[in-house]
Design a protein around this motif. Structure first.
Motif, PDB file in Angstrom:
ATOM      1  N   LYS A  38       0.818  -1.221   0.000  1.00  0.00           N
ATOM      2  CA  LYS A  38       0.000   0.000   0.000  1.00  0.00           C
ATOM      3  C   LYS A  38       0.855   1.276   0.000  1.00  0.00           C
ATOM      4  CE  LYS A  38      -3.945  -2.208   2.235  1.00  0.00           C
ATOM      5  NZ  LYS A  38      -4.942  -2.155   3.336  1.00  0.00           N
ATOM      6  N   GLY A  39       2.148   1.114  -0.255  1.00  0.00           N
ATOM      7  CA  GLY A  39       3.009   2.284  -0.395  1.00  0.00           C
ATOM      8  C   GLY A  39       2.968   2.820  -1.817  1.00  0.00           C
ATOM      9  N   LYS A  40       3.780   3.844  -2.078  1.00  0.00           N
ATOM     10  CA  LYS A  40       3.771   4.498  -3.385  1.00  0.00           C
ATOM     11  C   LYS A  40       5.194   4.634  -3.926  1.00  0.00           C
ATOM     12  CE  LYS A  40      -0.421   7.201  -2.509  1.00  0.00           C
ATOM     13  NZ  LYS A  40      -1.026   8.560  -2.466  1.00  0.00           N
ATOM     14  N   VAL A  41       5.308   4.451  -5.238  1.00  0.00           N
ATOM     15  CA  VAL A  41       6.562   4.676  -5.964  1.00  0.00           C
ATOM     16  C   VAL A  41       6.245   5.619  -7.112  1.00  0.00           C
ATOM     17  CG1 VAL A  41       8.401   3.634  -7.335  1.00  0.00           C
ATOM     18  CG2 VAL A  41       7.470   2.389  -5.372  1.00  0.00           C
ATOM     19  N   ALA A  42       7.068   6.652  -7.290  1.00  0.00           N
ATOM     20  CA  ALA A  42       6.791   7.654  -8.330  1.00  0.00           C
ATOM     21  C   ALA A  42       8.039   7.930  -9.153  1.00  0.00           C
ATOM     22  CB  ALA A  42       6.300   8.947  -7.693  1.00  0.00           C
ATOM     23  N   ILE A  43       7.828   8.103 -10.450  1.00  0.00           N
ATOM     24  CA  ILE A  43       8.899   8.534 -11.356  1.00  0.00           C
ATOM     25  C   ILE A  43       8.505   9.884 -11.929  1.00  0.00           C
ATOM     26  CG2 ILE A  43      10.251   8.005 -13.414  1.00  0.00           C
ATOM     27  CD1 ILE A  43       9.516   5.098 -13.081  1.00  0.00           C
ATOM     28  N   PRO A  58      21.470  22.445 -20.843  1.00  0.00           N
ATOM     29  CA  PRO A  58      20.170  21.791 -20.647  1.00  0.00           C
ATOM     30  C   PRO A  58      20.359  20.396 -20.057  1.00  0.00           C
ATOM     31  CG  PRO A  58      20.348  22.730 -22.851  1.00  0.00           C
ATOM     32  CD  PRO A  58      21.719  22.794 -22.259  1.00  0.00           C
ATOM     33  N   SER A  59      19.408  19.969 -19.249  1.00  0.00           N
ATOM     34  CA  SER A  59      19.528  18.671 -18.587  1.00  0.00           C
ATOM     35  C   SER A  59      18.194  17.952 -18.558  1.00  0.00           C
ATOM     36  CB  SER A  59      20.029  18.841 -17.142  1.00  0.00           C
ATOM     37  OG  SER A  59      21.269  19.476 -17.099  1.00  0.00           O
ATOM     38  N   ILE A  60      18.285  16.630 -18.415  1.00  0.00           N
ATOM     39  CA  ILE A  60      17.118  15.815 -18.104  1.00  0.00           C
ATOM     40  C   ILE A  60      17.253  15.424 -16.644  1.00  0.00           C
ATOM     41  CG2 ILE A  60      15.941  13.623 -18.512  1.00  0.00           C
ATOM     42  CD1 ILE A  60      17.007  13.709 -21.342  1.00  0.00           C
ATOM     43  N   ILE A  61      16.212  15.636 -15.873  1.00  0.00           N
ATOM     44  CA  ILE A  61      16.224  15.284 -14.457  1.00  0.00           C
ATOM     45  C   ILE A  61      15.200  14.176 -14.226  1.00  0.00           C
ATOM     46  CG2 ILE A  61      15.835  16.105 -12.109  1.00  0.00           C
ATOM     47  CD1 ILE A  61      16.709  18.877 -13.083  1.00  0.00           C
ATOM     48  N   ILE A  62      15.671  13.089 -13.657  1.00  0.00           N
ATOM     49  CA  ILE A  62      14.812  11.934 -13.379  1.00  0.00           C
ATOM     50  C   ILE A  62      14.801  11.709 -11.876  1.00  0.00           C
ATOM     51  CG2 ILE A  62      14.408   9.477 -13.795  1.00  0.00           C
ATOM     52  CD1 ILE A  62      16.092   9.750 -16.357  1.00  0.00           C
ATOM     53  N   LYS A  63      13.609  11.663 -11.300  1.00  0.00           N
ATOM     54  CA  LYS A  63      13.468  11.404  -9.864  1.00  0.00           C
ATOM     55  C   LYS A  63      12.709  10.100  -9.657  1.00  0.00           C
ATOM     56  CE  LYS A  63      13.402  16.246  -8.298  1.00  0.00           C
ATOM     57  NZ  LYS A  63      14.416  16.185  -7.225  1.00  0.00           N
ATOM     58  N   VAL A  64      13.269   9.225  -8.834  1.00  0.00           N
ATOM     59  CA  VAL A  64      12.581   7.990  -8.444  1.00  0.00           C
ATOM     60  C   VAL A  64      12.393   8.063  -6.929  1.00  0.00           C
ATOM     61  CG1 VAL A  64      12.675   5.483  -8.350  1.00  0.00           C
ATOM     62  CG2 VAL A  64      13.618   6.679 -10.327  1.00  0.00           C
ATOM     63  N   SER A  65      11.132   8.172  -6.511  1.00  0.00           N
ATOM     64  CA  SER A  65      10.854   8.336  -5.080  1.00  0.00           C
ATOM     65  C   SER A  65       9.916   7.245  -4.583  1.00  0.00           C
ATOM     66  CB  SER A  65      10.236   9.714  -4.811  1.00  0.00           C
ATOM     67  OG  SER A  65       9.043   9.870  -5.545  1.00  0.00           O
ATOM     68  N   ASP A  66       9.946   7.014  -3.272  1.00  0.00           N
ATOM     69  CA  ASP A  66       9.076   5.986  -2.689  1.00  0.00           C
ATOM     70  C   ASP A  66       8.685   6.405  -1.279  1.00  0.00           C
ATOM     71  OD1 ASP A  66      10.936   4.845  -0.602  1.00  0.00           O
ATOM     72  OD2 ASP A  66      12.143   4.390  -2.372  1.00  0.00           O
ATOM     73  N   THR A  67       7.732   5.681  -0.720  1.00  0.00           N
ATOM     74  CA  THR A  67       7.283   5.934   0.660  1.00  0.00           C
ATOM     75  C   THR A  67       7.749   4.796   1.565  1.00  0.00           C
ATOM     76  OG1 THR A  67       5.180   4.834   0.218  1.00  0.00           O
ATOM     77  CG2 THR A  67       5.265   7.217  -0.134  1.00  0.00           C
ATOM     78  N   GLY A  68       8.937   4.280   1.265  1.00  0.00           N
ATOM     79  CA  GLY A  68       9.442   3.102   1.967  1.00  0.00           C
ATOM     80  C   GLY A  68      10.134   3.394   3.273  1.00  0.00           C
ATOM     81  N   ILE A  69      11.040   2.491   3.667  1.00  0.00           N
ATOM     82  CA  ILE A  69      11.629   2.530   5.004  1.00  0.00           C
ATOM     83  C   ILE A  69      12.647   3.647   5.180  1.00  0.00           C
ATOM     84  CG2 ILE A  69      11.262   0.063   5.330  1.00  0.00           C
ATOM     85  CD1 ILE A  69      14.231  -0.345   4.710  1.00  0.00           C
ATOM     86  N   GLY A  70      13.153   4.208   4.070  1.00  0.00           N
ATOM     87  CA  GLY A  70      14.102   5.305   4.159  1.00  0.00           C
ATOM     88  C   GLY A  70      15.514   4.868   4.510  1.00  0.00           C
ATOM     89  N   ILE A  71      16.428   5.845   4.453  1.00  0.00           N
ATOM     90  CA  ILE A  71      17.849   5.581   4.703  1.00  0.00           C
ATOM     91  C   ILE A  71      18.376   6.625   5.679  1.00  0.00           C
ATOM     92  CG2 ILE A  71      20.133   5.380   3.620  1.00  0.00           C
ATOM     93  CD1 ILE A  71      18.564   5.036   0.916  1.00  0.00           C
ATOM     94  N   PRO A  72      19.066   6.234   6.737  1.00  0.00           N
ATOM     95  CA  PRO A  72      19.649   7.206   7.672  1.00  0.00           C
ATOM     96  C   PRO A  72      20.583   8.177   6.948  1.00  0.00           C
ATOM     97  CG  PRO A  72      19.747   4.993   8.584  1.00  0.00           C
ATOM     98  CD  PRO A  72      19.309   4.831   7.162  1.00  0.00           C
ATOM     99  N   VAL A  73      20.595   9.409   7.393  1.00  0.00           N
ATOM    100  CA  VAL A  73      21.392  10.450   6.740  1.00  0.00           C
ATOM    101  C   VAL A  73      22.872  10.095   6.702  1.00  0.00           C
ATOM    102  CG1 VAL A  73      22.082  12.877   6.852  1.00  0.00           C
ATOM    103  CG2 VAL A  73      19.726  12.238   7.380  1.00  0.00           C
ATOM    104  N   ASP A  74      23.386   9.486   7.768  1.00  0.00           N
ATOM    105  CA  ASP A  74      24.818   9.179   7.817  1.00  0.00           C
ATOM    106  C   ASP A  74      25.227   8.069   6.852  1.00  0.00           C
ATOM    107  OD1 ASP A  74      23.322   7.372   9.345  1.00  0.00           O
ATOM    108  OD2 ASP A  74      25.077   6.817  10.538  1.00  0.00           O
ATOM    109  N   LEU A  75      24.246   7.429   6.207  1.00  0.00           N
ATOM    110  CA  LEU A  75      24.553   6.359   5.248  1.00  0.00           C
ATOM    111  C   LEU A  75      24.376   6.803   3.799  1.00  0.00           C
ATOM    112  CD1 LEU A  75      22.880   3.257   6.960  1.00  0.00           C
ATOM    113  CD2 LEU A  75      25.244   4.031   7.122  1.00  0.00           C
TER     114      LEU A  75
END
Length: 426
Positions: A38-43, A58-75
């Motif tokens: 029931k989470g979400k993944v977006a491109i 000029p650039s192409i910007i691609i974002k892959v995002s999710d509502t998952g467990i996440g990653i600690p900042v120090d990693l």
């Protein structure tokens, strides 16, 4: 739930289709793996003309995002390192190799792009890729399918060492040893090849069965194989290589993620020359490969320096010992027969000329015709030292029809003429 949005319908630019697909596959694979039900993944993909993203290009910007467990900042920096894996919640298991994001970053760099991550524990992750838009006509290469791709120096090297079937093809570099990589994980196989290709000619196989075919047909100088593979595992492959007289001289280095002593013992019982447990640094693998190849080279030199051949001193495995004994006996039996040829030796050893050539060259550094000739000359040296025979008689006794040719080859082998050798040893 997967969503996609873009601010442009189409855009012509230069890129490598295969590598961009792997970039997206790795990011999406991680997003789905670490996002609960029931989470979400977006491109999101959008074009930036340079003013909007603070660059002059000029650039192409691609974002892959999710509502998952996440990653600690120090990693955030460590996740792009090879083999890095971090602890997961108890209900999740990491079945990855720890190199997917490292390879993703390498592929992005090949496009002269950047990759960054924003993430916090329990708040999901967002990976942002920025790729420069390239439309220079010089950079466009139109493929047979009419597609365009980015051609880099690295890619040129990857393409030139493949045959028409996409398999590794010999580059005929006289000083390079050939290493066969047998690994079913495509990312890991790419990582190994990418690091080894600068030192060796590298060929690949996706499983043990394919690896065995390439061992038999291509006779590599060394095999690096994973243990856990479909169709035929690394232990079975190693056993086949080491029990077949045509291939038993080839060193085998096994890789495994299992640390049990029993597994390591199984590897050595299957004839493997060395064994590495994952994860490992590339430098460890490179040094083990170098040591195995150096050991084999030392065995070759040892044979070349022997004046009186002793099979037990040049063996690599019991199978090779038996092969060398049979080869020595066959030549010894026909030492005074000038008509004894490579074909005759092949028949006596029940091998094709090609297989005999590769086997003898690998074990002794000599081709079959050189092997026969060296045996004749070494016997001649014994006769010149211990018998009262004339030089012509010795030449005929060891299978030379022409004493002049015998003298020429003898001098090449011992750096003195037969008469000088005889007078020095009487």
């Amino acid at each position: 739930e997967l969503t996609f949005r873009s601010n442009t319908e189409s855009l012509l630019t230069c890129f490598d289709k295969d590598k961009l697909e792997k970039i997206l596959f790795n990011l999406l694979s991680n997003a789905f793996k670490y996002t609960p039900q029931k989470g979400k993944v977006a491109i999101e993909m959008f074009y930036a003309d340079g003013k909007n993203n603070g660059t002059i290009h000029p650039s192409i910007i691609i974002k892959v995002s999710d509502t998952g467990i996440g990653i600690p900042v120090d990693l955030h920096d460590k996740i792009f390192e090879r083999y890095f894996q971090h602890d997961l919640p108890g209900n999740m298991h990491n079945y990855g190799t720890g190199i997917g994001l490292a390879i993703t970053k390498e592929f992005v760099k090949l496009h002269n792009g950047t990759i960054a991550v924003e993430s916090e524990p329990e708040k999901g992750s967002c990976f942002t890729i920025t790729l420069p838009v390239k439309t220079d006509e010089e950079a466009l290469v139109v493929t047979e399918m009419g597609e365009t791709s980015l051609v880099t120096e690295e890619e040129t090297s990857l393409r030139t060492d493949r045959d028409e079937n996409g398999n590794g093809a010999p580059d005929h570099h006289p000083k390079r040893n050939t290493v066969l990589l047998v690994e079913d994980n495509e990312d890991f196989r790419f990582y190994l090849k990418d690091n080894l290709k600068h030192r060796y000619h590298v060929i690949e196989a996706m499983n043990g069965r394919e690896g065995w075919e390439k061992v038999r047909n291509l006779h590599p100088d060394l095999v690096v194989s994973d243990i856990m593979m479909p169709l035929m595992n690394g232990l079975e492959l190693s056993k086949k290589i080491k029990t077949d007289p045509h291939t038993s001289h080839i060193p085998v280095l096994l890789l495994t993620a299992m640390t049990a002593v029993e597994t390591e013992l199984e590897g050595f019982q299957a004839g493997a020359n060395d064994y590495i447990t994952k994860p490992f640094t590339f430098e460890i693998l490179a040094s083990r490969i170098r040591n195995l190849l150096n050991l084999r080279e030392q065995l070759r030199k040892k044979f070349q320096k022997l004046v009186e051949i002793n099979p037990s001193e040049i063996t690599v495995t019991p199978v090779d010992e038996e092969f060398m004994k049979r080869a020595l006996e066959a030549v010894e039996k026909n030492i005074n027969n000038p008509g004894f040829s490579v074909e005759d030796l092949s028949r006596e050893l029940f091998m094709s000329r090609v297989a005999l050539y590769k086997k003898l060259l690998s074990l002794t550094g000599k081709t079959p015709i050189e092997f026969i000739r060296v045996m004749r000359l070494k016997r001649a040296a014994q006769l010149l030292k211990k018998s009262q025979m004339t030089i012509a008689e010795v030449a005929y006794e060891v299978g030379f029809n022409n004493p002049k040719i015998f003298t020429r080859y003898f001098k090449e082998e011992f750096q003195v003429t037969p008469s000088q050798y005889q007078s020095k040893n009487v």
